[in-house]
Every structure is written in C-alpha cells, then in structure tokens.
Design an enzyme around this catalytic site. Structure first.
Site, PDB file in Angstrom:
ATOM      1  N   SER A 233     -10.171  43.696  23.882  1.00  0.00           N
ATOM      2  CA  SER A 233      -9.687  44.170  22.584  1.00  0.00           C
ATOM      3  C   SER A 233     -10.016  43.161  21.487  1.00  0.00           C
ATOM      4  CB  SER A 233      -8.171  44.403  22.628  1.00  0.00           C
ATOM      5  OG  SER A 233      -7.863  45.442  23.503  1.00  0.00           O
TER       6      SER A 233
ATOM      7  N   ARG B 208     -11.481  40.550  34.547  1.00  0.00           N
ATOM      8  CA  ARG B 208     -12.905  40.641  34.206  1.00  0.00           C
ATOM      9  C   ARG B 208     -13.662  39.453  34.754  1.00  0.00           C
ATOM     10  NH1 ARG B 208     -11.057  41.414  28.166  1.00  0.00           N
ATOM     11  NH2 ARG B 208      -9.863  39.715  29.046  1.00  0.00           N
TER      12      ARG B 208
ATOM     13  N   LYS C   8       1.452  37.642  16.664  1.00  0.00           N
ATOM     14  CA  LYS C   8       0.012  37.946  16.701  1.00  0.00           C
ATOM     15  C   LYS C   8      -0.309  38.902  15.560  1.00  0.00           C
ATOM     16  CE  LYS C   8      -1.764  38.026  21.475  1.00  0.00           C
ATOM     17  NZ  LYS C   8      -2.186  38.958  22.537  1.00  0.00           N
TER      18      LYS C   8
ATOM     19  N   HIS D 186      -9.410  49.504  29.576  1.00  0.00           N
ATOM     20  CA  HIS D 186      -8.010  49.871  29.834  1.00  0.00           C
ATOM     21  C   HIS D 186      -7.920  51.262  30.462  1.00  0.00           C
ATOM     22  CE1 HIS D 186      -7.087  47.029  26.254  1.00  0.00           C
ATOM     23  NE2 HIS D 186      -6.819  46.386  27.379  1.00  0.00           N
TER      24      HIS D 186
HETATM   25  O1  PNS Z   1      -2.815  42.408  26.513  1.00  0.00           O
HETATM   26  P1  PNS Z   1      -2.113  41.076  26.599  1.00  0.00           P
HETATM   27  O2  PNS Z   1      -1.801  40.580  25.214  1.00  0.00           O
HETATM   28  O3  PNS Z   1      -2.882  40.088  27.435  1.00  0.00           O
HETATM   29  O4  PNS Z   1      -0.695  41.335  27.338  1.00  0.00           O
HETATM   30  C1  PNS Z   1       0.174  40.263  27.598  1.00  0.00           C
HETATM   31  C2  PNS Z   1       1.507  40.734  28.235  1.00  0.00           C
HETATM   32  C3  PNS Z   1       2.206  41.770  27.373  1.00  0.00           C
HETATM   33  C4  PNS Z   1       1.246  41.309  29.602  1.00  0.00           C
HETATM   34  C5  PNS Z   1       2.364  39.443  28.367  1.00  0.00           C
HETATM   35  O5  PNS Z   1       2.467  38.817  27.131  1.00  0.00           O
HETATM   36  C6  PNS Z   1       3.746  39.690  28.947  1.00  0.00           C
HETATM   37  O6  PNS Z   1       3.892  39.911  30.126  1.00  0.00           O
HETATM   38  N1  PNS Z   1       4.787  39.652  28.084  1.00  0.00           N
HETATM   39  C7  PNS Z   1       6.150  39.806  28.496  1.00  0.00           C
HETATM   40  C8  PNS Z   1       6.916  38.495  28.323  1.00  0.00           C
HETATM   41  C9  PNS Z   1       7.365  37.875  29.636  1.00  0.00           C
HETATM   42  O7  PNS Z   1       7.896  38.535  30.500  1.00  0.00           O
HETATM   43  N2  PNS Z   1       7.140  36.549  29.769  1.00  0.00           N
HETATM   44  C10 PNS Z   1       7.605  35.743  30.893  1.00  0.00           C
HETATM   45  C11 PNS Z   1       6.985  35.958  32.235  1.00  0.00           C
HETATM   46  S1  PNS Z   1       5.253  35.703  32.345  1.00  0.00           S
END
Ligand code: PNS
Length: 159
Positions: free
Chosen positions: A131, A94, A41, A17
């Site tokens: 993570s 990745r 989660k 990150h």
């Molecule tokens: O580190 P992560 O858990 O892979 O992050 C995921 C994240 C936060 C990027 C994803 O869950 C997200 O974009 N959440 C916002 C919800 C949203 O906008 N959903 C609809 C469009 S994809």
C-alpha cells in the site's frame, strides 16, 4: 466455526490483500478483514473510503458474506480476536523483511492470548505490491490500476 482475522491499514486495499483474503477464505468458515485506523499515520483514504472499497471488492469477487469487513478498534488486536471468537490472525509475507516485522507481533499475540498467526507467502506475481508504494507511485503520477481492485482505483480517483 473457524474464524480468521486479516488485519491491516489497507490504505489502499491492493490485489495482494485480495489474494490473501481469497486464500484465507479457503482455510476458514469466515474471514474478518479488520481495518485499523492509526491516527499517528497520515493516511490517504479515510477509514470509511477504505471500508467501502473493500466491501465493494468482496461483493464483486463473490467473497461476501463469508469474508466481511469490520473496523479494528483502538486497542489490542487480540482483544478484537477474542471478542469475535477468532483463534488466529492471517498475515502475508512478501519477503524476509516482512517476516522480521511480523515475527515479534506474532509472538506477542501468542503470548498475550494464545492467538496464532497464519502466514501466507505472497504470490510471486504480487510480491512487489505494498500500500505504501502504491500511495507513493500514485502521488507521483504513476499508474497503479494494475495493482488494485477497481473499487480501490475508484476510491483513489475520488481523493
Ligand atoms: O497494514 P499494517 O499497517 O501493517 O497493519 C498493522 C496491524 C494493524 C496488523 C498492527 O498495527 C496491529 O496488530 N495493531 C494492533 C495493536 C496491537 O495489538 N499491538 C500489540 C501486539 S503486536
């Protein structure tokens, strides 16, 4: 002013990150690390612990204040982007597995609000770090110090 949003759970914030934050900062005037809280989660670190570890890391790495941390409120990521005036999101890749997960989200964000996603290929030396695997190794008593900035190591020690 170009603002990029680097969203994620960051539980914990890893060296992968940090590399993304540094590289995103080279592409934009400011980068907002948006820390999501997903109540469904089971997290390891609290939102506050994650935010503090990221802030300490950004200070230590000389990235603050151009890179800063905000909580990502429940709701659409694109609404957050609109509110802070960001045109694009940054995500790391990745592997092709990551792309399979990311592609639909990136397309949806573009569809909803013309918010683009900038994909940065994870540096090969960091591509094994996630993570979730760090949490697993840590839970099983393995070493995680060389995969995390020291503020994240400290945060894990305090859990
Ligand atoms: O580190 P992560 O858990 O892979 O992050 C995921 C994240 C936060 C990027 C994803 O869950 C997200 O974009 N959440 C916002 C919800 C949203 O906008 N959903 C609809 C469009 S994809």
């Amino acid at each position: 002013m170009t603002t990029l949003v680097l969203p994620g759970s960051f539980d914990p914030f890893t060296l992968g990150h940090l590399d993304l934050a540094r590289r995103a900062a080279a592409l934009a005037d400011e980068v907002v690390i948006a820390v999501s809280h997903n109540p469904s989660k089971a997290g390891l670190l609290s939102l506050e612990q994650r935010r503090r570890a990221i802030e300490e890391t950004l200070q230590a790495e000389g990235l603050a204040p151009r890179v800063r941390v905000e909580d990502l409120p429940a709701g659409l990521l694109v609404d957050f982007c609109r509110r802070i005036g960001a045109r694009a999101v940054v995500r790391g890749l990745r592997s092709q597995l990551d792309l399979s997960y990311e592609e639909p989200m990136a397309r949806m964000n573009a569809h909803l609000a013309q918010v683009d996603t900038v994909f940065l290929l994870t540096d090969q030396s960091l591509a094994h770090i996630s993570s979730s695997l760090v949490r697993e190794v840590h839970a099983l008593g393995g070493p995680v110090e060389d995969m995390l900035p020291s503020a994240s190591v400290e945060a894990l020690r305090r859990v």
